[in-house]
Write an enzyme that holds these catalytic residues in place. Structure first.
Site, PDB file in Angstrom:
ATOM      1  N   GLY A 221      71.143  50.824  62.756  1.00  0.00           N
ATOM      2  CA  GLY A 221      70.259  50.234  61.751  1.00  0.00           C
ATOM      3  C   GLY A 221      70.744  48.832  61.454  1.00  0.00           C
ATOM      4  O   GLY A 221      71.766  48.662  60.798  1.00  0.00           O
ATOM      5  N   HIS A 222      70.089  47.837  61.998  1.00  0.00           N
ATOM      6  CA  HIS A 222      70.528  46.453  61.832  1.00  0.00           C
ATOM      7  C   HIS A 222      69.617  45.734  60.833  1.00  0.00           C
ATOM      8  O   HIS A 222      68.421  45.604  61.059  1.00  0.00           O
ATOM      9  CB  HIS A 222      70.518  45.722  63.183  1.00  0.00           C
TER      10      HIS A 222
ATOM     11  N   THR B   6      70.202  56.392  57.717  1.00  0.00           N
ATOM     12  CA  THR B   6      70.090  57.718  57.090  1.00  0.00           C
ATOM     13  C   THR B   6      70.153  57.661  55.562  1.00  0.00           C
ATOM     14  O   THR B   6      69.899  58.659  54.905  1.00  0.00           O
ATOM     15  CB  THR B   6      71.251  58.627  57.565  1.00  0.00           C
TER      16      THR B   6
ATOM     17  N   GLN C 270      76.592  50.159  66.639  1.00  0.00           N
ATOM     18  CA  GLN C 270      77.734  50.920  66.092  1.00  0.00           C
ATOM     19  C   GLN C 270      78.987  50.034  66.109  1.00  0.00           C
ATOM     20  O   GLN C 270      78.864  48.824  66.017  1.00  0.00           O
ATOM     21  CB  GLN C 270      77.952  52.224  66.866  1.00  0.00           C
TER      22      GLN C 270
ATOM     23  N   LYS D  89      76.227  43.223  61.751  1.00  0.00           N
ATOM     24  CA  LYS D  89      75.939  42.557  63.028  1.00  0.00           C
ATOM     25  C   LYS D  89      74.544  41.972  63.055  1.00  0.00           C
ATOM     26  O   LYS D  89      74.308  40.937  63.665  1.00  0.00           O
ATOM     27  CB  LYS D  89      76.076  43.553  64.189  1.00  0.00           C
ATOM     28  N   GLY D  90      73.597  42.654  62.378  1.00  0.00           N
ATOM     29  CA  GLY D  90      72.197  42.210  62.414  1.00  0.00           C
ATOM     30  C   GLY D  90      72.065  40.763  61.995  1.00  0.00           C
ATOM     31  O   GLY D  90      71.420  39.953  62.660  1.00  0.00           O
TER      32      GLY D  90
ATOM     33  N   ASP E  30      78.041  49.192  61.021  1.00  0.00           N
ATOM     34  CA  ASP E  30      77.581  48.675  59.726  1.00  0.00           C
ATOM     35  C   ASP E  30      78.367  47.457  59.271  1.00  0.00           C
ATOM     36  O   ASP E  30      78.518  47.220  58.066  1.00  0.00           O
ATOM     37  CB  ASP E  30      77.651  49.762  58.634  1.00  0.00           C
ATOM     38  N   GLU E  31      78.841  46.654  60.193  1.00  0.00           N
ATOM     39  CA  GLU E  31      79.637  45.467  59.827  1.00  0.00           C
ATOM     40  C   GLU E  31      78.763  44.271  59.451  1.00  0.00           C
ATOM     41  O   GLU E  31      79.286  43.224  59.044  1.00  0.00           O
ATOM     42  CB  GLU E  31      80.555  45.044  60.987  1.00  0.00           C
TER      43      GLU E  31
HETATM   44  P1  IMP Z   1      75.441  59.901  66.490  1.00  0.00           P
HETATM   45  O1  IMP Z   1      75.535  58.556  67.101  1.00  0.00           O
HETATM   46  O2  IMP Z   1      74.151  60.116  65.725  1.00  0.00           O
HETATM   47  O3  IMP Z   1      75.712  61.002  67.466  1.00  0.00           O
HETATM   48  O4  IMP Z   1      76.591  60.039  65.377  1.00  0.00           O
HETATM   49  C1  IMP Z   1      77.964  60.050  65.726  1.00  0.00           C
HETATM   50  C2  IMP Z   1      78.790  59.339  64.670  1.00  0.00           C
HETATM   51  O5  IMP Z   1      78.515  57.946  64.735  1.00  0.00           O
HETATM   52  C3  IMP Z   1      78.484  59.753  63.239  1.00  0.00           C
HETATM   53  O6  IMP Z   1      79.676  59.675  62.490  1.00  0.00           O
HETATM   54  C4  IMP Z   1      77.517  58.694  62.754  1.00  0.00           C
HETATM   55  O7  IMP Z   1      77.551  58.539  61.351  1.00  0.00           O
HETATM   56  C5  IMP Z   1      78.084  57.485  63.455  1.00  0.00           C
HETATM   57  N1  IMP Z   1      77.082  56.436  63.698  1.00  0.00           N
HETATM   58  C6  IMP Z   1      76.110  56.422  64.639  1.00  0.00           C
HETATM   59  N2  IMP Z   1      75.410  55.290  64.569  1.00  0.00           N
HETATM   60  C7  IMP Z   1      75.938  54.558  63.586  1.00  0.00           C
HETATM   61  C8  IMP Z   1      75.655  53.252  63.074  1.00  0.00           C
HETATM   62  O8  IMP Z   1      74.774  52.522  63.525  1.00  0.00           O
HETATM   63  N3  IMP Z   1      76.442  52.837  62.032  1.00  0.00           N
HETATM   64  C9  IMP Z   1      77.470  53.598  61.549  1.00  0.00           C
HETATM   65  N4  IMP Z   1      77.764  54.819  62.014  1.00  0.00           N
HETATM   66  C10 IMP Z   1      77.010  55.288  63.026  1.00  0.00           C
END
Ligand code: IMP
Length: 433
Positions: free
Chosen positions: A40-41, A301, A224, A16-17, A13-14
């Site tokens: 989510g970009h 989410t 991520q 990047k998009g 969530d920095e």
């Molecule tokens: P998973 O990737 O759904 O298995 O989640 C593992 C961890 O990574 C959790 O803490 C999520 O909130 C975090 N996470 C996964 N995708 C993202 C992202 O795109 N942004 C921020 N956190 C993420």
């Protein structure tokens, strides 16, 4: 330079998009290599907001090839939904998108298992996005996964799917004590979903290697962030893929030694979604102010993000293991109005020792006390700034401090979500702190 990678430096969530979107202007190909629709970009084009989950950020540009690399786990229903949404807004997705046939698929049973496993973890839950990411990667590693290319061979797919369903149903009944969902139309639906993509399924590694050899510019889009990396991150509170520069070779088929420029994006402060250690987290009013000012709610989410000051210990660690050439700082404008801005420069461990290196032990990290250094803030609105000269002195000093702490040059600053709200910068100073 014909290949550049951009990764997240923190916990995702920095922003990047937006950076990928701007770098795409000079690229020919944009490639995702890890993760899935947990990402989510967000990209703004004028007032129009686009949130991309699986599709690379170059999709909004004409004449760019966008590749979903083999290292992703792909939920075909989610991919079609994303494609349809963009097509409805006039984006010719199928002209611009390619997908590697070796990418593994996420099936509904993976999503269900994601929820079940989280429930069983109890207070040790990870706070996953619930998108089935972990269970799909687990199947890949266990060699029970199913790849997109496998679905194109209907008989082979039937065998693989039946074997997977028999195992998953047994796990649901015997381990979790729940009746498995019906899989009535899963086989046919998946075949239809894959067939609709037949013309854009490719050998992604070959596509990139040929483009690179022909002098095209390739941009690798991380998902991520570095601290969610399966091996380098805050294990077990990580995602299930290699989110850093190291993930590119395996996740695409492009040789590791041909990544010419490694860049990362960091916020001017820190956020994290989900559980896990977050040493510089702010629990009181300042954290809430940061969340409100920065609109810190998950793009995938909608969950409120945990907020904290910039963590130089974490950032330096991530710069080091990714071998970075430069860093983009986003959301600098959000810090306007804070009287003082703090930066975490060391951690005090439970036994009283101070460390400036990121500990590997989860138990140490959980209890660390952040040691902050305080810098004077600024009140000016930065959102119209177009160069360093437009920034207040305290703000430039803050960026200089971040650069010194990271030991990597800051190459660009972002002061708002719009395409025009960022500019290149060079802060001359010996970079080594
Ligand atoms: P998973 O990737 O759904 O298995 O989640 C593992 C961890 O990574 C959790 O803490 C999520 O909130 C975090 N996470 C996964 N995708 C993202 C992202 O795109 N942004 C921020 N956190 C993420």
């Amino acid at each position: 330079m014909s290949s550049t990678a951009v990764i997240g430096l923190q916990w995702g969530d920095e922003g990047k998009g937006k950076i990928i979107d701007s770098l795409t202007a000079t690229a020919d190909m944009v490639v995702r290599y890890a993760g899935g629709n947990n990402a989510g970009h967000t990209v703004y084009v004028g007032d129009d907001k686009y949130v991309l989950h699986l599709i690379p950020g170059g999709i909004l540009h004409d004449k760019k090839v966008n590749l979903i690399g083999r290292g992703l786990v792909v939920n075909l229903a989610a991919l079609h939904e994303e494609i349809d949404g963009l097509v409805a807004r006039g984006v010719p997705v199928l002209e611009r998108l390619r997908i590697d046939g070796r990418a593994h698929l996420i099936f509904p049973y993976h999503c269900k298992l994601d929820g079940m496993v989280e429930k069983w973890r109890g207070s040790g839950r990870i706070g996953t996005t619930g998108r089935g990411i972990g269970p799909a990667y687990a199947d890949k590693v266990a060699r029970t996964g199913i790849r997109l290319i496998d679905v194109l061979d209907a008989e082979y797919f039937k065998e693989r799917l039946n074997a997977a369903l028999a195992e998953k149903d047994a796990v649901m009944r015997e381990v979790y004590g729940v009746e498995p969902d019906s899989h009535d139309d899963l086989y046919e639906t998946t075949i239809e979903q894959a067939a609709a993509l037949r013309d854009i399924i490719v050998d992604g590694g070959k596509l990139i290697r040929e483009a690179y050899a022909a002098g095209k510019k390739v941009l690798f889009e991380g998902a991520q962030g570095a601290m969610l990396d399966l091996d380098a991150g805050t294990y077990p509170y990580v995602t299930s893929s290699w989110t850093g520069i190291a993930g590119i070779a395996g996740g695409t088929g492009f040789p590791a030694n041909k990544v010419d420029r490694a860049l990362a994006v960091t916020k001017a402060y820190c956020t994290r979604v989900g559980e896990g250690p977050f040493p510089s987290e702010l629990h009181g009013k300042v954290g809430e102010d940061l969340r409100a000012a920065g609109g810190e709610f998950g793009a995938t989410t909608g969950r409120p993000r945990r907020c904290g000051w910039f963590d130089a210990v974490q950032a330096r660690y991530a710069c080091e293991f990714n071998g970075l050439d430069g860093v983009f700082i986003t959301k600098l404008d959000i810090l306007s109005g804070f009287d003082e801005i703090q930066v975490c420069v060391a951690y005090k461990l439970a036994d009283g020792t101070e460390v400036t290196e990121y500990p590997a032990e989860g138990s140490k990290l959980e209890g660390v006390v952040p040691i902050f250094e305080s810098l004077p803030g600024w009140s000016e609105d930065l959102t119209a700034a177009t160069s360093l000269a437009d920034l207040p002195e305290n703000c430039i000093n803050y960026v200089r401090f971040m650069q010194k702490q990271m030991c990597v040059p800051v190459v660009s600053l972002s002061v708002g979500p719009g395409r025009s709200q960022s500019f290149e910068c060079e802060i001359s100073e010996v970079v080594n702190a």
